[in-house]
Scaffold this active site. Sequence first.
Site, mmCIF file in Angstrom:
data_model
loop_
_atom_site.group_PDB
_atom_site.id
_atom_site.type_symbol
_atom_site.label_atom_id
_atom_site.label_comp_id
_atom_site.label_asym_id
_atom_site.label_seq_id
_atom_site.Cartn_x
_atom_site.Cartn_y
_atom_site.Cartn_z
ATOM 1 N N LYS A 93 0.858 -1.176 0.000
ATOM 2 C CA LYS A 93 0.000 0.000 0.000
ATOM 3 C C LYS A 93 0.895 1.226 0.000
ATOM 4 C CE LYS A 93 -4.583 0.746 0.393
ATOM 5 N NZ LYS A 93 -5.655 -0.067 -0.169
ATOM 6 N N VAL A 194 -21.613 6.898 0.933
ATOM 7 C CA VAL A 194 -22.237 6.511 -0.340
ATOM 8 C C VAL A 194 -21.501 7.189 -1.495
ATOM 9 C CG1 VAL A 194 -24.500 5.851 0.514
ATOM 10 C CG2 VAL A 194 -24.030 8.263 0.080
ATOM 11 N N LYS A 196 -17.634 6.484 -3.669
ATOM 12 C CA LYS A 196 -17.120 5.655 -4.758
ATOM 13 C C LYS A 196 -17.715 4.244 -4.755
ATOM 14 C CE LYS A 196 -12.647 6.020 -5.697
ATOM 15 N NZ LYS A 196 -11.182 6.106 -5.479
ATOM 16 N N VAL A 197 -17.763 3.595 -3.598
ATOM 17 C CA VAL A 197 -18.270 2.222 -3.511
ATOM 18 C C VAL A 197 -19.709 2.185 -3.011
ATOM 19 C CG1 VAL A 197 -17.962 -0.015 -2.371
ATOM 20 C CG2 VAL A 197 -15.958 1.285 -3.126
ATOM 21 N N GLY A 198 -19.998 3.005 -2.010
ATOM 22 C CA GLY A 198 -21.294 2.935 -1.353
ATOM 23 C C GLY A 198 -22.483 3.123 -2.269
ATOM 24 N N HIS A 199 -22.356 4.010 -3.259
ATOM 25 C CA HIS A 199 -23.530 4.248 -4.107
ATOM 26 C C HIS A 199 -23.824 3.054 -5.010
ATOM 27 C CE1 HIS A 199 -20.800 5.416 -7.434
ATOM 28 N NE2 HIS A 199 -21.849 5.299 -8.227
#
Length: 368
Positions: A93, A194, A196-199
């Site tokens: 990372k 909500v 990049k991923v959450g939506h």
Amino acid sequence: MGVTTVTEMTDGVLHTLFRTEQGGHEQVVLCQDRATGLKAVIAIHSTALGPALGGTRFHAYASDEEAVTDALNLSRGMSYKNALAGLDHGGGKAVIIGDPDVLKSEELLLAYGRFVESLGGRYVTACDVGTYVADMDVVARETRWATGRSPENGGAGDSSVLTAYGVFQGMRASAQHVWGDPTLRGRKVGVVGVGKVGHYLVEHLLADGAEVVITDVRQESVQRILDKHPQVTAVADTETLIRTEGLDIYAPCALGGALNDDSVPVLTAKIVCGAANNQLAHPGIEKDLADRGILYAPDYVVNAGGVIQVADELHGFDFDRCKVKATKIFDTTLEIFARAKSDGIPPAAAADRIAEQRMAEARAARTA
């Protein structure tokens, strides 16, 4: 005078880097390009399974030491994530220190790409918090080892798509384990974050018939969901959401540390399954969850869809092939729950054992 100052500054950082409880990292690179203002940390935790793979986070850390610690923790998590995703990659990372809205520039990203290239393929980068597909396109101009690029530049595009899909599969497996049925129809699911991923996760949940409650520190992200799906309920903040009456599943999809000494005692959900990395604030939280009868789906297991997607770029990206691999997160999650039950340990510990076993077997095979 200058030598003394440098020594004083590095003592704390070096102590952190060599602490065995941080996971025995193979290599940590501190990168600086004065012309562009770049300060970055690239942490390689393990290459037992292959080249280290993990995204680049661009964040305004409170201190350089905090940035180093984050890189160490995140890279260690990537070793476990990649192992359980069945990838031939170790964990790495990187973090770029600074406010991306202020510091990010084409020149800085190119300088960062040169540092990645200097590692000769030991570290493969991708997007993370604060970096996007367009950024990886720039980084890739200086290194062969940048994934998460745009389709126009030979990449897979937004890895958030399969990250959300994998979390959804983990959530289905959790429902199967708790209620004997993998559907989320009629279940109340709270999603924190909500973006990049959450939506994308909200879309899957609604399609499966779930009742969805959301919150986000960015009001525009909340409004985007409400404009498209007026049946979704929004609440003011995370504190309100985790106390929501009748909540079945809690999905942390923002930054880490969501499960802590303050949140776990008041959490109303029966399941925690979300996309955020490093959700457990400290060791012991997984036992606190288990003691309260809350099932925790280990974050690095269920959010592996994105890394499955970017890893595939190195072999010529095929979305359908990646989706098949991401669908297997359902089976992997059930395997972890079964191992946890048989060993009498929390799911987080069971996941660690399975990942450590794969890495140990790979190391043994190399030396045989």
